[in-house]
Every structure is written in C-alpha cells, then in structure tokens.
Design a protein around this motif. Sequence first.
Motif, PDB file in Angstrom:
ATOM      1  N   UNK A  24     -15.262  55.756  27.327  1.00 17.82           N
ATOM      2  CA  UNK A  24     -15.493  55.862  28.200  1.00 17.82           C
ATOM      3  C   UNK A  24     -13.548  56.419  28.760  1.00 17.82           C
ATOM      4  N   UNK A  25     -13.272  56.844  29.659  1.00 24.43           N
ATOM      5  CA  UNK A  25     -12.395  57.856  30.975  1.00 24.43           C
ATOM      6  C   UNK A  25     -12.080  57.789  31.767  1.00 24.43           C
ATOM      7  N   UNK A  26     -10.866  57.560  32.100  1.00 21.46           N
ATOM      8  CA  UNK A  26     -11.166  58.169  33.411  1.00 21.46           C
ATOM      9  C   UNK A  26     -10.488  58.669  34.197  1.00 21.46           C
ATOM     10  N   UNK A  27     -10.106  59.044  35.813  1.00 19.30           N
ATOM     11  CA  UNK A  27     -10.165  60.476  36.118  1.00 19.30           C
ATOM     12  C   UNK A  27      -9.586  60.131  37.409  1.00 19.30           C
ATOM     13  N   UNK A  28      -8.511  60.990  37.671  1.00 19.23           N
ATOM     14  CA  UNK A  28      -7.713  61.303  38.782  1.00 19.23           C
ATOM     15  C   UNK A  28      -7.669  62.710  39.389  1.00 19.23           C
ATOM     16  N   UNK A  29      -8.491  62.219  40.457  1.00 19.55           N
ATOM     17  CA  UNK A  29      -9.124  63.972  41.255  1.00 19.55           C
ATOM     18  C   UNK A  29      -7.830  64.373  42.368  1.00 19.55           C
ATOM     19  N   UNK A  30      -7.362  65.380  42.405  1.00 20.50           N
ATOM     20  CA  UNK A  30      -6.633  66.053  43.485  1.00 20.50           C
ATOM     21  C   UNK A  30      -7.887  66.521  44.750  1.00 20.50           C
ATOM     22  N   UNK A  31      -6.695  66.727  45.123  1.00 18.69           N
ATOM     23  CA  UNK A  31      -7.779  67.285  46.946  1.00 18.69           C
ATOM     24  C   UNK A  31      -8.452  68.524  46.626  1.00 18.69           C
ATOM     25  N   UNK A  32      -8.184  69.573  45.874  1.00 19.05           N
ATOM     26  CA  UNK A  32      -7.838  70.879  45.524  1.00 19.05           C
ATOM     27  C   UNK A  32      -9.170  70.939  44.443  1.00 19.05           C
ATOM     28  N   UNK A  33      -9.910  69.287  44.339  1.00 22.57           N
ATOM     29  CA  UNK A  33     -10.759  70.140  43.296  1.00 22.57           C
ATOM     30  C   UNK A  33     -10.514  70.239  41.875  1.00 22.57           C
ATOM     31  N   UNK A  34      -8.890  70.275  41.504  1.00 25.57           N
ATOM     32  CA  UNK A  34      -8.374  69.722  39.310  1.00 25.57           C
ATOM     33  C   UNK A  34      -8.297  68.364  39.384  1.00 25.57           C
ATOM     34  N   UNK A  35      -8.141  67.830  38.251  1.00 18.08           N
ATOM     35  CA  UNK A  35      -8.280  66.501  38.077  1.00 18.08           C
ATOM     36  C   UNK A  35      -7.968  66.827  36.406  1.00 18.08           C
ATOM     37  N   UNK A  36      -7.361  65.123  36.095  1.00 18.24           N
ATOM     38  CA  UNK A  36      -6.939  64.661  34.690  1.00 18.24           C
ATOM     39  C   UNK A  36      -7.535  63.798  34.187  1.00 18.24           C
ATOM     40  N   UNK A  37      -7.859  63.582  33.317  1.00 18.37           N
ATOM     41  CA  UNK A  37      -9.371  63.004  32.837  1.00 18.37           C
ATOM     42  C   UNK A  37      -8.303  61.944  31.537  1.00 18.37           C
ATOM     43  N   UNK A  38      -8.887  60.934  30.761  1.00 16.71           N
ATOM     44  CA  UNK A  38      -8.088  60.561  29.958  1.00 16.71           C
ATOM     45  C   UNK A  38      -8.951  59.785  29.010  1.00 16.71           C
TER      46      UNK A  38
ATOM     47  N   UNK B 139     -10.979  46.073  38.271  1.00 21.07           N
ATOM     48  CA  UNK B 139     -12.624  46.419  38.771  1.00 21.07           C
ATOM     49  C   UNK B 139     -13.039  47.565  37.914  1.00 21.07           C
ATOM     50  N   UNK B 140     -11.997  48.170  36.875  1.00 21.97           N
ATOM     51  CA  UNK B 140     -12.696  48.923  36.189  1.00 21.97           C
ATOM     52  C   UNK B 140     -12.637  50.293  36.293  1.00 21.97           C
ATOM     53  N   UNK B 141     -12.760  50.428  37.714  1.00 22.48           N
ATOM     54  CA  UNK B 141     -13.655  51.942  38.918  1.00 22.48           C
ATOM     55  C   UNK B 141     -13.442  53.166  37.739  1.00 22.48           C
ATOM     56  N   UNK B 142     -12.645  53.114  36.899  1.00 27.38           N
ATOM     57  CA  UNK B 142     -12.447  54.486  36.079  1.00 27.38           C
ATOM     58  C   UNK B 142     -12.154  55.915  36.840  1.00 27.38           C
ATOM     59  N   UNK B 143     -11.595  55.721  38.196  1.00 25.67           N
ATOM     60  CA  UNK B 143     -11.555  56.394  39.160  1.00 25.67           C
ATOM     61  C   UNK B 143     -10.474  56.993  40.166  1.00 25.67           C
ATOM     62  N   UNK B 144      -9.371  57.669  40.436  1.00 23.39           N
ATOM     63  CA  UNK B 144      -8.670  57.722  41.768  1.00 23.39           C
ATOM     64  C   UNK B 144      -8.540  58.779  41.684  1.00 23.39           C
ATOM     65  N   UNK B 145      -9.251  58.790  43.330  1.00 21.89           N
ATOM     66  CA  UNK B 145      -9.189  59.909  44.144  1.00 21.89           C
ATOM     67  C   UNK B 145      -8.341  60.541  45.170  1.00 21.89           C
ATOM     68  N   UNK B 146      -7.795  61.312  45.191  1.00 27.00           N
ATOM     69  CA  UNK B 146      -5.851  61.597  46.210  1.00 27.00           C
ATOM     70  C   UNK B 146      -6.929  61.534  47.401  1.00 27.00           C
ATOM     71  N   UNK B 147      -7.975  61.809  47.442  1.00 23.92           N
ATOM     72  CA  UNK B 147      -8.600  62.290  49.208  1.00 23.92           C
ATOM     73  C   UNK B 147      -9.100  61.148  49.873  1.00 23.92           C
ATOM     74  N   UNK B 148      -8.706  60.008  48.944  1.00 24.04           N
ATOM     75  CA  UNK B 148      -8.502  58.299  49.854  1.00 24.04           C
ATOM     76  C   UNK B 148      -7.562  57.546  49.908  1.00 24.04           C
ATOM     77  N   UNK B 149      -6.409  58.385  49.697  1.00 23.52           N
ATOM     78  CA  UNK B 149      -5.071  57.528  50.581  1.00 23.52           C
ATOM     79  C   UNK B 149      -4.897  58.582  51.165  1.00 23.52           C
ATOM     80  N   UNK B 150      -3.623  57.735  52.036  1.00 21.84           N
ATOM     81  CA  UNK B 150      -2.805  58.579  53.499  1.00 21.84           C
ATOM     82  C   UNK B 150      -2.206  59.122  52.653  1.00 21.84           C
TER      83      UNK B 150
END
Length: 106
Positions: free
Chosen positions: A1-15, A45-56
């Motif tokens: 399994x992997x986790x990903x950070x999504x940036x607002x511009x569409x780029x991401x970091x997966x590990x 909750x092992x959601x596996x992703x963080x989207x910066x769009x979801x942050x203020x």
Amino acid sequence: MAGTVFLEDGRDWSTSSSIFYWTLDALADRASEPLAEILREISEYNLGMLSLDDLTPEQRTELVGLVADLPTTARAELPQSDGRDAILTQLDELAALLSGGASSAD
C-alpha cells in the motif's frame, strides 16, 4: 500500500504507507490545531492520502513550514537502518515539492 500527498496544482508525492504515516504522525506532533487533528485522523483511519485542497490557506502555509523542517527532524529521529537513506531522500523530495508548489495557497 502507499500514501499520497496531492498538491493543488495536480502534482503529488507518493510513498510507502509506512513512510507516509510516519510523515503524518511527525507533522501532527508539531502542528497546531486543527491541522494536527486532520493529520492524526488521516493516520488513525489509514486514509492513505492528504490533499492540500482540503486545507485552509493558513493550514497549507503551516504544513509547508513543517514539511520544510521534516528532513532535519527525520535525520535526528530515524534510527540507522538499511532503508534510512532512501527514506531521507523521499522526505527531501516532499520538502522540495511543497516549497515550490504550495505558494499558490496564499
């Protein structure tokens, strides 16, 4: 399994999930509320992703600062192991990605 950070511009970091959740937990330990709570919830909750769009915008700014310090934190806290250098490289990549990609959060 992997986790990903999504940036607002569409780029991401997966590990790998282990590095992703260590990252979230390390950031949550240093973050203020409510960002810390968001990071802990994703980890718990092992959601596996963080989207910066979801942050203020304020949370994104805080996160960028915390991530910038994360490679230094990891170098101080992670034990010596065969995979340590690879983990540090990935955290350096995340810090570089966010330092160049989250400026649109302002």
